[in-house]
Design an enzyme around this catalytic site. Sequence first.
Site, PDB file in Angstrom:
ATOM      1  N   ASN A   9       0.861  -1.175   0.000  1.00  0.00           N
ATOM      2  CA  ASN A   9       0.000   0.000   0.000  1.00  0.00           C
ATOM      3  C   ASN A   9       0.903   1.232   0.000  1.00  0.00           C
ATOM      4  OD1 ASN A   9      -1.807   2.040   0.521  1.00  0.00           O
ATOM      5  ND2 ASN A   9      -2.364   1.336   2.587  1.00  0.00           N
ATOM      6  N   LYS A  11       0.160   4.230  -0.345  1.00  0.00           N
ATOM      7  CA  LYS A  11      -0.496   5.429   0.213  1.00  0.00           C
ATOM      8  C   LYS A  11      -0.223   6.634  -0.720  1.00  0.00           C
ATOM      9  CE  LYS A  11      -0.271   3.337   4.709  1.00  0.00           C
ATOM     10  NZ  LYS A  11      -0.254   3.462   6.159  1.00  0.00           N
ATOM     11  N   HIS A  96      -9.587   1.329   4.435  1.00  0.00           N
ATOM     12  CA  HIS A  96      -8.350   1.480   5.223  1.00  0.00           C
ATOM     13  C   HIS A  96      -8.632   2.408   6.408  1.00  0.00           C
ATOM     14  CE1 HIS A  96      -4.317   2.706   6.363  1.00  0.00           C
ATOM     15  NE2 HIS A  96      -3.912   1.583   5.796  1.00  0.00           N
ATOM     16  N   GLU A  98      -7.062   4.807   7.561  1.00  0.00           N
ATOM     17  CA  GLU A  98      -6.862   6.230   7.272  1.00  0.00           C
ATOM     18  C   GLU A  98      -8.097   6.817   6.592  1.00  0.00           C
ATOM     19  OE1 GLU A  98      -3.103   5.658   5.302  1.00  0.00           O
ATOM     20  OE2 GLU A  98      -2.242   5.139   7.242  1.00  0.00           O
ATOM     21  N   GLU A 168      -5.810  -4.885  10.411  1.00  0.00           N
ATOM     22  CA  GLU A 168      -4.808  -3.850  10.638  1.00  0.00           C
ATOM     23  C   GLU A 168      -5.141  -3.110  11.930  1.00  0.00           C
ATOM     24  OE1 GLU A 168      -2.647  -2.745   6.753  1.00  0.00           O
ATOM     25  OE2 GLU A 168      -4.277  -1.335   7.060  1.00  0.00           O
ATOM     26  N   GLY A 174       2.004   2.396  10.839  1.00  0.00           N
ATOM     27  CA  GLY A 174       2.951   3.507  10.717  1.00  0.00           C
ATOM     28  C   GLY A 174       3.639   3.874  12.020  1.00  0.00           C
ATOM     29  N   SER A 214       2.973  -2.031  10.476  1.00  0.00           N
ATOM     30  CA  SER A 214       4.410  -2.100  10.755  1.00  0.00           C
ATOM     31  C   SER A 214       5.032  -3.452  10.403  1.00  0.00           C
ATOM     32  CB  SER A 214       4.699  -1.731  12.222  1.00  0.00           C
ATOM     33  OG  SER A 214       4.309  -0.392  12.475  1.00  0.00           O
TER      34      SER A 214
HETATM   35  P1  PGA Z   1       2.568   0.386   7.754  1.00  0.00           P
HETATM   36  O1  PGA Z   1       1.138   0.602   7.059  1.00  0.00           O
HETATM   37  O2  PGA Z   1       3.146  -0.886   7.223  1.00  0.00           O
HETATM   38  O3  PGA Z   1       3.361   1.600   7.377  1.00  0.00           O
HETATM   39  O4  PGA Z   1       2.316   0.311   9.228  1.00  0.00           O
HETATM   40  C1  PGA Z   1       0.287  -0.484   6.818  1.00  0.00           C
HETATM   41  C2  PGA Z   1      -1.001  -0.015   6.205  1.00  0.00           C
HETATM   42  O5  PGA Z   1      -1.470   1.083   6.572  1.00  0.00           O
HETATM   43  O6  PGA Z   1      -1.585  -0.685   5.337  1.00  0.00           O
END
Ligand code: PGA
Length: 253
Positions: A9, A11, A96, A98, A168, A174, A214
């Site tokens: 992803n 982003k 997601h 976010e 998630e 993140g 992460s």
């Molecule tokens: P990350 O993000 O690996 O940077 O924690 C995962 C995601 O949001 O899909």
Amino acid sequence: MRNKVIAGNWKMNKDVHQTEDLINGLKNALDFELKNVTVVVCPPFTSLETAVRLIKGTPMLLGAQNMYFEDEGAFTGEVSAKMLQAVGCQYVILGHSERRQLFRETDDFINKKVKKALAAGIIPIVCVGETLEEREKNITHQIVSSQVKGVLKDVSASDTERVIIAYEPVWAIGTGRNATPQQAEEVHLLIRELISVLYGPATAERLIIQYGGSVKPDNAGDLLAQPDIDGALVGGACLKADSFAAIIKAAIL
Ligand code: PGA
């Protein structure tokens, strides 16, 4: 045996030029046989066409990060499933955290997109997961169960088999703080058992459940070794060819 699906992803990262560099880097780094692993790259909309051209002839598949549930019309700023399909997307990330947090997406809204993606032949990677506050209140199971039920409302058993659920935990995204393999496995098992109750054991057995939050080359192996973790949705670590390739490798071993 379920295949493992490793999705990157991206982003809101990488313009078209940077997309070329990353995909070319991945082509070089993926110099091993993928066996039972499916690799999906999910760049921003502006890079989809460049990415699809560059991954031709490689095992990488294309996904988008969002879509709207209408086919066309006066929906400024939105992109439809048909448009994603026309550019060559086989996957789309939906719901997601976010999008849930920053853009107020609800289970009901995400459910409409899930149904539309399935109708268009695109595999939705649907994200669920609790916040830190919810985990500390010990309501992770209720939160995740209600999200799974909500996003899959009125989706048939045969369609559910085509869906990928990405667990998630919001507190792990993140932050550099991944769920432990045991914490993740516990929720993955809960999701599979819920799908078994809702759709029967055969559907539950076939469902791909990814972990995200992460995921890095040094924790991917332990996470992916869990019996109910069928892949990873990778954010930060997919932005460099070497680290994404190392995570893919960990899914094979
Ligand atoms: P990350 O993000 O690996 O940077 O924690 C995962 C995601 O949001 O899909």
